[in-house]
Design a protein around this motif. Sequence first.
Motif, PDB file in Angstrom:
ATOM      1  N   THR A 305       0.825  -1.082  -0.125  1.00  0.00           N
ATOM      2  CA  THR A 305       0.100   0.049   0.086  1.00  0.00           C
ATOM      3  C   THR A 305       1.013   1.239  -0.041  1.00  0.00           C
ATOM      4  OG1 THR A 305      -0.250   0.373   2.364  1.00  0.00           O
ATOM      5  CG2 THR A 305      -1.426  -1.284   1.379  1.00  0.00           C
ATOM      6  N   PRO A 306       0.313   2.619  -0.449  1.00  0.00           N
ATOM      7  CA  PRO A 306       1.215   3.903  -0.315  1.00  0.00           C
ATOM      8  C   PRO A 306       1.275   4.209   1.119  1.00  0.00           C
ATOM      9  CG  PRO A 306      -1.287   3.981  -1.159  1.00  0.00           C
ATOM     10  CD  PRO A 306      -0.968   2.643  -0.775  1.00  0.00           C
ATOM     11  N   ASP A 307       0.839   3.446   2.084  1.00  0.00           N
ATOM     12  CA  ASP A 307       1.094   4.080   3.459  1.00  0.00           C
ATOM     13  C   ASP A 307       2.687   3.858   3.971  1.00  0.00           C
ATOM     14  OD1 ASP A 307      -1.924   2.570   4.173  1.00  0.00           O
ATOM     15  OD2 ASP A 307      -1.625   4.486   3.558  1.00  0.00           O
TER      16      ASP A 307
ATOM     17  N   PRO B  76      -3.190   4.894  -5.636  1.00  0.00           N
ATOM     18  CA  PRO B  76      -3.842   5.197  -4.631  1.00  0.00           C
ATOM     19  C   PRO B  76      -3.088   6.147  -3.862  1.00  0.00           C
ATOM     20  CG  PRO B  76      -3.334   2.662  -4.641  1.00  0.00           C
ATOM     21  CD  PRO B  76      -2.579   3.551  -5.835  1.00  0.00           C
ATOM     22  N   ALA B  77      -3.610   7.093  -3.349  1.00  0.00           N
ATOM     23  CA  ALA B  77      -3.101   8.541  -2.776  1.00  0.00           C
ATOM     24  C   ALA B  77      -4.209   9.010  -2.011  1.00  0.00           C
ATOM     25  CB  ALA B  77      -2.653   9.342  -4.146  1.00  0.00           C
ATOM     26  N   GLN B  78      -3.715  10.375  -1.374  1.00  0.00           N
ATOM     27  CA  GLN B  78      -4.523  11.274  -0.382  1.00  0.00           C
ATOM     28  C   GLN B  78      -4.476  12.490  -1.193  1.00  0.00           C
ATOM     29  OE1 GLN B  78      -3.968  11.114   3.758  1.00  0.00           O
ATOM     30  NE2 GLN B  78      -6.336  11.479   3.818  1.00  0.00           N
ATOM     31  N   ASP B 100      -0.616  12.935  -2.340  1.00  0.00           N
ATOM     32  CA  ASP B 100       0.257  12.377  -1.109  1.00  0.00           C
ATOM     33  C   ASP B 100       0.376  10.889  -1.443  1.00  0.00           C
ATOM     34  OD1 ASP B 100       0.819  11.277   1.831  1.00  0.00           O
ATOM     35  OD2 ASP B 100       2.082  13.068   1.296  1.00  0.00           O
ATOM     36  N   ALA B 101       1.301  10.399  -1.766  1.00  0.00           N
ATOM     37  CA  ALA B 101       1.452   8.868  -1.657  1.00  0.00           C
ATOM     38  C   ALA B 101       2.936   8.455  -0.992  1.00  0.00           C
ATOM     39  CB  ALA B 101       1.309   8.379  -3.129  1.00  0.00           C
ATOM     40  N   MET B 102       2.936   7.574  -0.154  1.00  0.00           N
ATOM     41  CA  MET B 102       4.178   7.221   0.093  1.00  0.00           C
ATOM     42  C   MET B 102       4.959   8.344   0.766  1.00  0.00           C
ATOM     43  SD  MET B 102       5.000   4.288  -2.290  1.00  0.00           S
ATOM     44  CE  MET B 102       4.089   2.706  -2.096  1.00  0.00           C
TER      45      MET B 102
END
Lengths: 426, 143
Positions: A305-307, B76-78, B100-102
Amino acid sequence: IHPGYGFLSERAELAAACVDAGLTFIGPPAEVIARMGSKLEARRLMEAAGVPCVPGARPADQSIDALRAAAAEVGYPLLVKASAGGGGKGMRTVDAPETLDLALGAARREAEAAFGDGTLYLERRLLRARHIEVQVIADAHGAVLHLAERECSLQRRHQKVIEEAPSPIVSPLLRRRLGAAAVAAARAADYRNAGTIEFLVEGEDDEARFYFLEMNTRLQVEHPVTELALGLDLVHLQLDVAAGLALGLRQDEVVPRGHALECRIYAESPERDFLPQAGPVLRYREPSGPGVRVDSGIREGDEITPDFDPLLAKLIVLAPSRALALARARQALADLVLLGLHTNVGYLRRALAHPDVQRGAFHTGWLAEHHDELTMSTPDLDDLAAVVAAAQRRLPAALQRSRASAAPPSVVEAADPWTALGAWRG
Amino acid sequence: MAERSPDDWVAQRRTDGAWELTRTTTAGHDRRLAHAVTDEDGAVWVSLDGEVVVVPGIELVRRRAVAAGSLEAPMPAQVTAVLVAPGDDVGEGATLVLLDAMKMELPLTAPRAARVTAVHCAVGDRVAPGRALVDLDHQASPA
């Protein structure tokens, strides 16, 4: 508690909290972390200890006007860096005064988000320099040793990609000079346990000039190349030091027994400007064999995931010579299987095969300079068609279309969202 | 010498799921090792001696043919900033949305000068790939 090498590993508050709770923090004392964690403080300490530093400015006044004035003094090209930063975050390159304001704003925002501290400082950017760092370890009985250097110049946007030990341009004399400077730095910092002194190096061998860049008060991602090259277990040594034992090691016993090389495998797409990738690990097979080590954070079936940071695994090899280490690494990357999301494995293989890398002739800007060559791939479509046909019992029309248009099948047709992304800052 | 065609290769599945490709020519035997796996979109991921290629499924290509002028999230991002509103005229390369991603900042930019006709996201939204973020009308902008 061993803090690893993530964001908490250089937080003095964690080390202090351990002491308060009666726990042993495996690392240096909290006040040492705090002092060396401020890049500004670290520089002041090094200058006082006579360790040469990169020309820079550390304005106490953090207003844009003051930073602009400081930049004019430092000179261009320069780097804007976050005082509390690491891993390339909160860092921007500025080639000319016109782009300074934009860089200051972006670096500050990124630093506040990542570290909760937007304090910035400026450093002259040395061109075609190498990033060479020295591993140090100090015990509670006054012994401070250096464990030779690591060559970390193959970086992209200040994130290391390939590291090796020893460095191809460090002569025995230069190693002694770098080692002496690193030990002096560690003593000046009252250091304990494992740490790394990073230097920027201009020139090669005996004539090289080096400058202190920063000190990392933790174990680093690339520590395995030192472990393999020297035949040491650094984490074990960290535990020994934390337990109060004396390092049973003499400086003259620290001798490389071969050449080690590490490739960082990232969930990113180099062809799409290194955009971080997310997705399922549909298949994962590690390479193995003599002199092959894989430190992995993933398993088949995991969902990336991008987290989190995009580092998936580290492939480290050891061989009797640098040429053999390069060949061993290339073979291991070819044997590695990672399907379901895009990674930089192909990019790594092309980098290792490049004549400059084979000769050890590179610098911190090398990967950026050779980006186009390293992201061009020409898969053999006939062989691939055979595999896909066997797997699917049909020849996908998409592969037919790709072959007809001479484009690699990985390019998706129609409106491409990747082209809408601007210059990605990472 | 006959032209190489996919049919020359014989593929045999190994017990560990890999494919062994063999071929006999006048020059001798060739052997390649490959892994192939299909993802949930029907695309086939192939690793052939270390080179990875993705062959998209037909359905995936059709689904990705978006209405002209709609900018989608590529991963996938915010959403951390929305810098435009409907009615705005933007130049080529203008930053429209910040993602924002990673823990890295990615700007989504206008591919050509255009007028913003709709905004489909807000600060704080977590977006999946393919989610339309901003609609642009390339005809409407004053060139």
